[in-house]
Scaffold this motif. Structure first.
Motif, mmCIF file in Angstrom:
data_model
loop_
_atom_site.group_PDB
_atom_site.id
_atom_site.type_symbol
_atom_site.label_atom_id
_atom_site.label_comp_id
_atom_site.label_asym_id
_atom_site.label_seq_id
_atom_site.Cartn_x
_atom_site.Cartn_y
_atom_site.Cartn_z
ATOM 1 N N GLN A 27 0.830 -1.200 0.000
ATOM 2 C CA GLN A 27 0.000 0.000 0.000
ATOM 3 C C GLN A 27 0.865 1.250 0.000
ATOM 4 N N ASN A 28 1.970 1.250 0.710
ATOM 5 C CA ASN A 28 2.821 2.420 0.822
ATOM 6 C C ASN A 28 3.756 2.591 -0.368
ATOM 7 N N SER A 29 3.929 1.561 -1.183
ATOM 8 C CA SER A 29 4.871 1.663 -2.280
ATOM 9 C C SER A 29 4.269 2.334 -3.511
ATOM 10 N N THR A 30 2.972 2.526 -3.529
ATOM 11 C CA THR A 30 2.357 3.222 -4.658
ATOM 12 C C THR A 30 1.613 4.455 -4.170
ATOM 13 N N ILE A 31 1.434 5.374 -5.107
ATOM 14 C CA ILE A 31 0.871 6.682 -4.785
ATOM 15 C C ILE A 31 -0.313 6.961 -5.700
ATOM 16 N N LYS A 80 -9.954 13.544 -12.223
ATOM 17 C CA LYS A 80 -9.582 12.166 -12.580
ATOM 18 C C LYS A 80 -8.540 11.688 -11.592
ATOM 19 N N GLU A 81 -8.743 10.484 -11.060
ATOM 20 C CA GLU A 81 -7.798 9.906 -10.117
ATOM 21 C C GLU A 81 -7.000 8.808 -10.807
ATOM 22 N N LYS A 86 4.442 5.078 -8.831
ATOM 23 C CA LYS A 86 5.614 4.929 -7.969
ATOM 24 C C LYS A 86 6.152 6.316 -7.633
ATOM 25 N N PRO A 87 6.799 6.476 -6.494
ATOM 26 C CA PRO A 87 7.412 7.769 -6.189
ATOM 27 C C PRO A 87 8.358 8.174 -7.324
ATOM 28 N N GLY A 88 8.303 9.443 -7.696
ATOM 29 C CA GLY A 88 9.152 9.917 -8.783
ATOM 30 C C GLY A 88 8.768 11.310 -9.221
ATOM 31 N N THR A 89 9.215 11.668 -10.406
ATOM 32 C CA THR A 89 8.923 12.972 -10.986
ATOM 33 C C THR A 89 8.013 12.754 -12.192
ATOM 34 N N TYR A 90 6.922 13.531 -12.242
ATOM 35 C CA TYR A 90 5.912 13.359 -13.277
ATOM 36 C C TYR A 90 5.490 14.706 -13.849
ATOM 37 N N ALA A 91 4.884 14.637 -15.031
ATOM 38 C CA ALA A 91 4.220 15.786 -15.645
ATOM 39 C C ALA A 91 2.931 15.263 -16.259
ATOM 40 N N ASN A 143 0.417 10.745 -1.830
ATOM 41 C CA ASN A 143 -0.823 11.066 -2.521
ATOM 42 C C ASN A 143 -0.960 12.577 -2.658
ATOM 43 N N ALA A 144 -1.362 13.033 -3.847
ATOM 44 C CA ALA A 144 -1.411 14.472 -4.093
ATOM 45 C C ALA A 144 -2.515 14.806 -5.089
ATOM 46 N N THR A 145 -2.863 16.089 -5.108
ATOM 47 C CA THR A 145 -3.802 16.645 -6.080
ATOM 48 C C THR A 145 -3.098 17.788 -6.786
#
Length: 156
Positions: A27-31, A80-81, A86-91, A143-145
């Motif tokens: 559960q903690n390894s994904t966001i 949209k969710e 995985k933790p990282g950098t996204y756009a 977890n973020a918005t």
């Protein structure tokens, strides 16, 4: 007999802790990322979103797309969710897909003919050109918005 019951009970406890620990670790390894797109001008069509984890293909192709999805428009904003990142950098890139072709339609000069937006809402103009991953990316550690402002023309 008592020792056997105690051993079985201990084995039961240990196995439950191991299972609980594995479940918690997974559960903690994904966001989860929630994307809110505001400023939608049309009430038909769909908003399509792509999440990228590097600059390859950003924001016009799916070369480094990690997840994607579309939401039917039912107002001036959508949400949209996305799960299991995985933790990282996204756009994130968004398109007001009016004709259902899942791409940002552009004219001969490359100017968008449909609404568009990217994470961090950078300036997008003739001078700046297509937004780059560096200006549009954000770190995702929990977890973020994020919020994207839909644009229907280039910035001045």
């Amino acid at each position: 007999m008592i020792i056997q019951k105690i051993t079985l009970f201990n084995l039961f406890l240990v196995s439950n802790f191991v299972i609980l620990g594995l479940a918690t670790a997974s559960q903690n390894s994904t966001i989860n990322l929630t994307v809110v797109v505001n400023g939608i001008r049309h009430q038909n069509g769909q908003i399509c979103l792509r999440i990228y984890n590097n600059e390859q293909g950003f924001p016009l192709s799916d070369a480094s797309e990690v997840q994607s999805g579309c939401v039917q428009i039912q107002g001036n904003s959508i949400k949209k969710e996305f799960y299991g990142l995985k933790p990282g950098t996204y756009a994130v890139a968004a398109v007001d897909d009016q004709n259902g072709d899942y791409t940002l339609n552009r004219d001969l000069l490359g100017i968008p003919q449909e609404g568009f937006g990217v994470s961090n809402n950078p300036t997008i103009s003739v001078k700046t050109g297509i937004p780059n991953f560096k200006d549009s990316s954000f770190p995702l550690r929990k977890n973020a918005t994020i919020r994207i402002a839909m644009k229907y023309s280039l910035d001045p």
